[in-house]
Design an enzyme around this catalytic site. Sequence first.
Site, PDB file in Angstrom:
ATOM      1  N   SER A  66      -1.238   1.174  -2.848  1.00 43.39           N
ATOM      2  CA  SER A  66      -2.302   0.437  -2.157  1.00 43.39           C
ATOM      3  C   SER A  66      -3.292   1.310  -1.396  1.00 43.39           C
ATOM      4  CB  SER A  66      -1.695  -0.595  -1.208  1.00 43.39           C
ATOM      5  OG  SER A  66      -1.185  -1.694  -1.928  1.00 43.39           O
ATOM      6  N   LYS A  69      -6.787   0.507  -2.209  1.00 40.84           N
ATOM      7  CA  LYS A  69      -7.621  -0.504  -1.539  1.00 40.84           C
ATOM      8  C   LYS A  69      -8.635   0.110  -0.588  1.00 40.84           C
ATOM      9  CE  LYS A  69      -4.194  -4.244  -1.896  1.00 40.84           C
ATOM     10  NZ  LYS A  69      -2.838  -3.692  -2.069  1.00 40.84           N
ATOM     11  N   SER A 125      -2.608  -5.686   3.426  1.00 44.82           N
ATOM     12  CA  SER A 125      -2.722  -5.107   2.089  1.00 44.82           C
ATOM     13  C   SER A 125      -2.704  -6.190   1.009  1.00 44.82           C
ATOM     14  CB  SER A 125      -1.584  -4.097   1.846  1.00 44.82           C
ATOM     15  OG  SER A 125      -1.901  -3.217   0.793  1.00 44.82           O
ATOM     16  N   LYS A 229      -4.276   3.595   5.947  1.00 47.66           N
ATOM     17  CA  LYS A 229      -3.744   2.643   4.981  1.00 47.66           C
ATOM     18  C   LYS A 229      -2.349   3.053   4.517  1.00 47.66           C
ATOM     19  CE  LYS A 229      -4.280  -1.012   2.377  1.00 47.66           C
ATOM     20  NZ  LYS A 229      -2.804  -1.187   2.395  1.00 47.66           N
TER      21      LYS A 229
END
Length: 300
Positions: A66, A69, A125, A229
């Site tokens: 992720s 993202k 997320s 993140k």
Amino acid sequence: MRNGVLIALAAALVTAGTAAAPARATTDAASGRGPSVTAREAYLVDTTEGTVQFAKRETRRVPVASLTKVMTAYVVRRQARLDDVVTITKADVRHALSGGATTAGLRAGERLTVRDLLYGLMLPSGADAAHALAERYGPGTAKFVAKMNDAARGLGLRDTRYANPDGLPSKGYSTARDQAALTMAALRDPVIAAIARTPTRVVRKSALHRGHVWRNTNDLLDDGAVGLKTGFTNQAGYCLSFAAVRDGRTYVGVVLGERSDKARFATARKLLDWATEGATEGAGEGAGEEAVAGAGVTLP
């Protein structure tokens, strides 16, 4: 306190200029001059001094889950207005559920602003939020992914290829070094920077959507980090990109392929503690000697 940290981070990123992807590190796992790191790949840069503090397989191409993202948010910010309204579809919800991905708990028919969807993308997320944004601003996921790869090339991320907007298992890949460069580029955006340092986002119920409470999955915020993140898949392991200001220095780091959720944060803390101690003792016996040699990365 957080605002002061963000100001320091922004100043350091401006100072860093276009230097974001050094050719080699001053310290690494093989040299024995750094902490023991269990992550498969790791990278830490002192952006204030323009030096690499630690590197372990930083150019190895691997899935980054992720962390993908971050690029999704980066592309959306260059196309969308924050007050644009996006309608969530059954396909958005189905995509996240069928892939076993983390979600923002969105439901078909809800209408949310791009601002709210960016929070849903980055904090919990949400793969549903990623799909909704990609479908709107591709338009369509395939065109959106092409824009992600165009943006990666524009930033000089030579070892990065995206295959989807959410990081679910695919043929996509990146490197710790490229993800550090992306972290610096993303945090130059004040909206992404503000979202990344937010512990909890409450979206109150309205006529257009239900209420949502999104909590940031980045436990490093508790230690003064300002982003960025987390990510996880079985293929990628536990991943983390982060930025923090300590003793007037701004550090940006990436941990990939770690063995557990707790381990990725422990590794990040260990790297930050070690770099900070080295800076206090005079740049850790040479850890500040090599300036970052840019690799064509142009920060926006």
